[in-house]
Design a protein around this motif. Structure first.
Motif, PDB file in Angstrom:
ATOM      1  N   ALA A  73     -11.976   4.144   0.914  1.00  0.00           N
ATOM      2  CA  ALA A  73     -11.306   5.279   1.505  1.00  0.00           C
ATOM      3  C   ALA A  73      -9.789   5.465   0.636  1.00  0.00           C
ATOM      4  O   ALA A  73      -9.099   6.425   1.088  1.00  0.00           O
ATOM      5  N   GLY A  74      -9.520   4.470  -0.132  1.00  0.00           N
ATOM      6  CA  GLY A  74      -8.447   4.640  -1.039  1.00  0.00           C
ATOM      7  C   GLY A  74      -7.524   3.821  -0.652  1.00  0.00           C
ATOM      8  O   GLY A  74      -6.416   3.607  -1.308  1.00  0.00           O
ATOM      9  N   GLY A  75      -7.366   2.677   0.290  1.00  0.00           N
ATOM     10  CA  GLY A  75      -6.871   1.550   0.663  1.00  0.00           C
ATOM     11  C   GLY A  75      -5.385   1.912   1.171  1.00  0.00           C
ATOM     12  O   GLY A  75      -5.046   3.172   1.388  1.00  0.00           O
ATOM     13  N   GLY A  76      -5.224   1.058   2.096  1.00  0.00           N
ATOM     14  CA  GLY A  76      -3.963   1.236   2.761  1.00  0.00           C
ATOM     15  C   GLY A  76      -3.944   2.015   4.035  1.00  0.00           C
ATOM     16  O   GLY A  76      -2.932   1.978   4.690  1.00  0.00           O
ATOM     17  N   ARG A  77      -5.001   2.573   4.478  1.00  0.00           N
ATOM     18  CA  ARG A  77      -5.083   3.177   5.970  1.00  0.00           C
ATOM     19  C   ARG A  77      -5.290   2.228   7.035  1.00  0.00           C
ATOM     20  O   ARG A  77      -4.431   2.271   7.886  1.00  0.00           O
ATOM     21  N   LEU A  78      -6.240   1.426   7.020  1.00  0.00           N
ATOM     22  CA  LEU A  78      -6.642   0.508   7.904  1.00  0.00           C
ATOM     23  C   LEU A  78      -5.751  -0.679   7.767  1.00  0.00           C
ATOM     24  O   LEU A  78      -5.410  -1.371   8.833  1.00  0.00           O
ATOM     25  N   ILE A  79      -5.544  -1.337   6.518  1.00  0.00           N
ATOM     26  CA  ILE A  79      -4.910  -2.457   6.158  1.00  0.00           C
ATOM     27  C   ILE A  79      -3.594  -2.173   5.413  1.00  0.00           C
ATOM     28  O   ILE A  79      -3.745  -1.696   4.457  1.00  0.00           O
ATOM     29  N   PRO A  80      -2.566  -2.161   5.947  1.00  0.00           N
ATOM     30  CA  PRO A  80      -1.316  -1.849   5.186  1.00  0.00           C
ATOM     31  C   PRO A  80      -1.107  -2.701   4.075  1.00  0.00           C
ATOM     32  O   PRO A  80      -1.646  -3.786   3.994  1.00  0.00           O
ATOM     33  N   ARG A  81      -0.545  -2.179   2.760  1.00  0.00           N
ATOM     34  CA  ARG A  81      -0.768  -2.474   1.558  1.00  0.00           C
ATOM     35  C   ARG A  81       0.075  -4.073   1.495  1.00  0.00           C
ATOM     36  O   ARG A  81      -0.075  -4.910   0.618  1.00  0.00           O
ATOM     37  N   SER A  82       1.277  -4.063   2.103  1.00  0.00           N
ATOM     38  CA  SER A  82       2.286  -5.301   2.015  1.00  0.00           C
ATOM     39  C   SER A  82       3.014  -5.344   3.150  1.00  0.00           C
ATOM     40  O   SER A  82       2.979  -4.464   4.303  1.00  0.00           O
ATOM     41  N   GLY A  83       3.711  -6.321   3.181  1.00  0.00           N
ATOM     42  CA  GLY A  83       5.032  -6.709   4.177  1.00  0.00           C
ATOM     43  C   GLY A  83       4.559  -6.898   5.462  1.00  0.00           C
ATOM     44  O   GLY A  83       3.458  -7.125   5.815  1.00  0.00           O
ATOM     45  N   ARG A  84       5.751  -6.756   6.394  1.00  0.00           N
ATOM     46  CA  ARG A  84       5.441  -7.110   7.753  1.00  0.00           C
ATOM     47  C   ARG A  84       4.368  -6.458   8.374  1.00  0.00           C
ATOM     48  O   ARG A  84       3.391  -7.024   9.383  1.00  0.00           O
ATOM     49  N   GLU A  85       4.080  -5.094   8.101  1.00  0.00           N
ATOM     50  CA  GLU A  85       3.255  -4.309   8.668  1.00  0.00           C
ATOM     51  C   GLU A  85       1.628  -4.722   8.380  1.00  0.00           C
ATOM     52  O   GLU A  85       0.875  -4.622   9.293  1.00  0.00           O
ATOM     53  N   ARG A  86       1.665  -5.048   7.021  1.00  0.00           N
ATOM     54  CA  ARG A  86       0.204  -5.723   6.773  1.00  0.00           C
ATOM     55  C   ARG A  86      -0.130  -7.153   7.538  1.00  0.00           C
ATOM     56  O   ARG A  86      -1.171  -7.258   8.194  1.00  0.00           O
ATOM     57  N   ARG A  87       1.125  -7.871   7.543  1.00  0.00           N
ATOM     58  CA  ARG A  87       1.005  -9.202   8.214  1.00  0.00           C
ATOM     59  C   ARG A  87       0.582  -8.773   9.971  1.00  0.00           C
ATOM     60  O   ARG A  87      -0.166  -9.607  10.318  1.00  0.00           O
ATOM     61  N   ARG A  88       1.230  -8.070  10.436  1.00  0.00           N
ATOM     62  CA  ARG A  88       1.098  -7.626  11.927  1.00  0.00           C
ATOM     63  C   ARG A  88      -0.606  -7.169  12.008  1.00  0.00           C
ATOM     64  O   ARG A  88      -1.155  -7.561  12.992  1.00  0.00           O
TER      65      ARG A  88
END
Length: 202
Positions: A73-88
């Motif tokens: 779907a283009g990436g970064g929508r369900l799984i944030p691409r980087s940083g704290r939001e991705r880790r969370r």
């Protein structure tokens, strides 16, 4: 995709697909993972969900399948691409996957005549996970894999134990679950029992 409609992990993939606008691209094949040799032929673990891609590539485990769908779907929508939001997001995915596994094993244990000495541990894992989720700021608007995982866990608890008040004393989590209950991806992926239920199926 091979699935059982009782599986919280299969529902996780279905919710993810709905959120990404990909649900119509996935053909669903219901199976009993405990008895169907066709599933073992494509997944040595004979677990659901199992997704067979157009080119024949096979993906196991809900986390890998959701990651693939997010990429499609283009990436970064369900799984944030980087940083704290991705880790969370990945942390809460791990937490809710673990709690859902504990819930599945607890349900299976409760259906057996003999008590399971691990049942108290499963119950503690579920309760502690819900306590941890009570402290999280979950979105009612944008679903990441974190929100998808929480929805799957709460939906599975409601499905297997409708008589138990798992959210009692957890008002934040209860309010969140009420707020997202009419979300199309939640409604359209509701658990249901198969025509024939395996005695071992969680």
């Amino acid at each position: 995709m091979w699935l059982a409609f009782t599986s919280p992990f299969a529902r996780k993939v279905r919710i993810a697909a709905h959120e990404l606008g990909l649900a119509g691209q996935i053909e669903l094949q219901e199976t009993d993972p405990w008895t169907d040799p066709r599933l073992r032929a494509v997944n040595p673990l004979a677990k659901v969900p199992t997704l067979v891609l157009e080119d024949g590539e096979i993906l196991y485990e809900s986390s890998a399948i959701c990651d693939s769908l997010d990429e499609r779907a283009g990436g970064g929508r369900l799984i944030p691409r980087s940083g704290r939001e991705r880790r969370r997001a990945l942390r809460l995915q791990g937490l809710t996957d673990g709690a859902a596994t504990a819930a599945g094993r607890l349900f299976a244990a409760e259906r057996r005549a003999a008590p399971d000495p691990m049942s108290p541990r499963f119950e503690q894992a579920i309760a502690a996970s819900l306590d941890a989720l009570e402290t999280e700021a979950l979105s009612t608007e944008v679903f990441t894999i974190a929100e998808v995982g929480v929805a799957c866990l709460l939906g599975y608890l409601d499905f297997r134990w409708p008589e138990r008040a798992f959210l009692a004393g957890r008002p934040g989590l209860s309010d969140w679950w009420t707020a997202v209950a009419d979300r199309p991806s939640i409604i359209e992926t509701a658990h249901r029992l198969p025509a024939v239920t395996s005695p071992s199926s969680p």
